[in-house]
Design an enzyme around this catalytic site. Structure first.
Site, PDB file in Angstrom:
ATOM      1  N   SER B 149       0.835  -1.318   0.116  1.00 30.09           N
ATOM      2  CA  SER B 149       0.130   0.041   0.083  1.00 30.09           C
ATOM      3  C   SER B 149       0.826   1.301   0.121  1.00 30.09           C
ATOM      4  O   SER B 149       1.752   1.452  -0.883  1.00 30.09           O
ATOM      5  CB  SER B 149      -0.965  -0.099   1.360  1.00 30.09           C
ATOM      6  OG  SER B 149      -1.831   1.019   1.145  1.00 30.09           O
ATOM      7  N   ASP B 317      -9.596  -4.283  -5.682  1.00 25.67           N
ATOM      8  CA  ASP B 317      -9.193  -3.137  -4.952  1.00 25.67           C
ATOM      9  C   ASP B 317      -9.582  -1.861  -5.732  1.00 25.67           C
ATOM     10  O   ASP B 317      -9.253  -1.685  -6.716  1.00 25.67           O
ATOM     11  CB  ASP B 317      -7.448  -3.062  -5.071  1.00 25.67           C
ATOM     12  CG  ASP B 317      -6.914  -2.142  -4.201  1.00 25.67           C
ATOM     13  OD1 ASP B 317      -7.497  -1.169  -3.802  1.00 25.67           O
ATOM     14  OD2 ASP B 317      -5.696  -2.398  -3.860  1.00 25.67           O
ATOM     15  N   HIS B 350      -8.520  -4.066  -1.326  1.00 25.65           N
ATOM     16  CA  HIS B 350      -7.280  -3.404  -0.839  1.00 25.65           C
ATOM     17  C   HIS B 350      -6.457  -4.387   0.102  1.00 25.65           C
ATOM     18  O   HIS B 350      -5.234  -4.311   0.156  1.00 25.65           O
ATOM     19  CB  HIS B 350      -7.231  -1.987  -0.790  1.00 25.65           C
ATOM     20  CG  HIS B 350      -5.699  -1.460  -0.569  1.00 25.65           C
ATOM     21  ND1 HIS B 350      -4.794  -1.299  -1.341  1.00 25.65           N
ATOM     22  CD2 HIS B 350      -5.359  -0.730   0.843  1.00 25.65           C
ATOM     23  CE1 HIS B 350      -3.718  -0.743  -0.949  1.00 25.65           C
ATOM     24  NE2 HIS B 350      -4.233  -0.394   0.450  1.00 25.65           N
TER      25      HIS B 350
END
Lengths: 371, 371
Positions: B149, B317, B350
């Site tokens: 991330s 995501d 995500h």
């Protein structure tokens, strides 16, 4: 607190009392509507449009109100919803603040604004109220009911509760039931409004309108109405010119996309009643066409009676994702309806039906032309 | 206001002053880190893990802190990041409140908490600080830098600013630049915090922690970290039992998904410093690996020097969409790197790298095994 009624709006009184699905009844309630085109003496050329959460009944300009409507590009002479052929009716949703009775209206029994004293509002109530408008206009059977977004839910409910009232149906970015992702988004929007101290349990007025809560709710709405794909092409990483930035605010607007959201929020707040927003938003969470058949959504859909139907979805829609329109078409087909599912590649997400007329025009127009 | 430092945390001082990319410098700053496994005398078996916005350095339990880490399933003897072979280092991000210096730390020059007096924080500063930790541990060259991330951004920046420091790279749900949809989400999260009167321009304390703003920010985060697909299967339209509902609150929690968000928010607020959240969130918006080459993201990527790389993305995501990991792999390949792109079908969005170990384990483990 305040209603926002377009100048060309007309009204039809609802039966009084008007019973509400979850309990209670409305007294002296009315529905706002507008029309375009001419009604056939036989009454067979009528199309009803049911809207999303926020629009009024002013879908297109007309003599009574020359201002552009929210679906001008789709409705009119020679347009996809061709008013040379069709008599088009658009109603403002029950519970809204744009002319139909809702939490911002005055309760004739108390003389005060309903606020949270308005009965619990469901999609089914909106469907019953819209069906009343149709009948009051002398329409025995609609050629087609078109529902967008929340209006897609309302249309399905209308078909379920008023069998035979429509011959055909176009469901645009709608859903047969609310999914948890959309519930989560709407729950957060409502929380933003309720957390604003100015909301004050629904007892705000002009001076204490819960502006920051409504701004948050609207911005979150706009984020989920569009798509990452569209915004990448449209805004990229473009920054605001320095004269449009507040250098004293270290976390203030910097990117064009932030300014775009800010503009949307500014145009929305004080143009929509926060309590009405809460009621309409919650009504969507509650909706499941399968409610009357033990929560079996497919069974609820297959019980609907129309001759033909078209469910249109958008690949980039994250709020009412494509699978939901596919579910509608498949459910209707299982009940014997000649129903099609049309996925569109619009980049604009849930809002595509408002802006991607290039794709939606032929899709809707083609369906109506063949009726 | 408060730092939250796991008990087994170790620290490395940053050079003082430590210059910041956008101006200013930190004096007496430090980085928090934890390690697992044994470092080769030659130093060639080191892996650096760079985290998302909120995690601390406690990626896995160890003798100094037996509490489970946030990536326990991925790290350990015989696990995908195998500590029998690798010496694994995880750093807490610069600007965080979990041990590394950030806005919640005390400024040694004033004796007061930095708050908004902390210099503007960029991803590049986090990369420089992490690189300093690597060198201070005597690691001449990392076998691999893994970034999740936000950490995927930090890892790319580390490769750009410290060429030769890593032989290989795994980018997990990361991005070479922030896109407007993600900027919009983060901007709204920051606005929710800033709108909370208790935020008070960053001058809150324990008694006046901006709880409602942080709750909103966290809920919006959780919504965008997961996916509609996962939630439909997990929550559907299940409602809370009546004893878990507040019948006096007409817009209170009703669906399981709302309760899930509420639980996440409760576990997060008062466990993360709001000013640190604002700084780290904004640093992501600013990031573009192409910044040093006139905003040409592809050129920025193709200039990076590693031998092998793997960019892993998740189909569901919405915050760091799949195209962004594809862009990373293609950009690296254009510069001659042996880089692969691996899209995974995880339903969890995500956050999949934290929970879908079935898919992420073999993907990361397979890459590392082949090094």
């Amino acid at each position: 607190m305040t209603e926002f009624i377009p100048p060309g709006t007309r009204f039809i009184d609802l039966p009084s009392p008007f019973p509400m699905k979850r309990g209670g009844a409305l007294v002296g309630a009315r529905m706002a509507y507008e029309t375009w085109g001419t009604q056939d003496p036989a009454g067979g050329n009528a199309i009803l449009i049911l809207t999303g959460l926020s629009p009024d009944a002013h879908a297109r300009s007309h003599d009574g109100d020359p201002a552009p409507g929210w679906w001008d590009a789709m409705i009119g002479p020679g347009r996809p919803i061709d008013t040379d052929r069709w008599f088009v009716v658009c109603v403002n949703s029950l519970g809204s603040c744009k002319g139909s009775t809702g939490p911002a209206s005055t309760d004739p029994e108390t003389g005060a604004v309903y606020r949270l004293g308005f009965p619990e509002l469901s999609i089914e109530d909106g469907a019953d109220a819209a069906a009343h408008v149709v009948r009051a206009l002398g329409i025995g059977r609609l050629a087609c009911v078109i529902g967008n977004s929340m209006g897609g839910m309302t249309a399905l409910s209308l078909l379920a509760r008023h069998p035979g009232l429509a011959r055909a149906h176009v469901n645009i970015c709608g859903a047969a039931r609310a999914l948890p992702f959309s519930i989560a988004i709407r729950s957060l929007q409502r929380e933003a409004i309720r957390l604003d101290p100015d909301w004050n349990g629904g007892r705000y007025d002009e001076a204490t309108y819960p502006e920051s809560g409504m701004r948050m709710a609207r911005k979150l709405g706009v984020i989920t109405y569009r798509s990452a794909l569209e915004w990448d092409g449209r805004f990229g990483r473009v920054r605001l010119e320095s004269d449009r930035r507040d250098d004293d605010d270290p976390f203030g607007l910097e990117f064009e996309v932030e300014s775009y959201l800010e503009g949307h929020a500014r145009r929305f707040v004080r143009r929509f009643d926060p309590n009405c927003y809460l009621y309409l938003s919650r009504s969507m969470d509650w909706f499941d066409i399968g409610d009357s058949v033990d929560g079996d959504t497919a069974a609820g859909l297959s019980a609907l009676q129309v001759e033909r139907a078209l469910a249109i979805g958008v690949q980039t829609d994250i709020l009412f994702p494509l699978q939901q329109q596919q579910q509608i078409a498949e459910g209707l087909r299982a009940g014997g309806v000649d129903a099609s599912f049309l996925p569109l590649a619009s980049p604009q997400g849930h809002d595509a039906f408002l802006v991607d007329i290039e794709r939606f025009g032929p899709a809707v127009g083609g369906f109506l032309d063949a009726l």
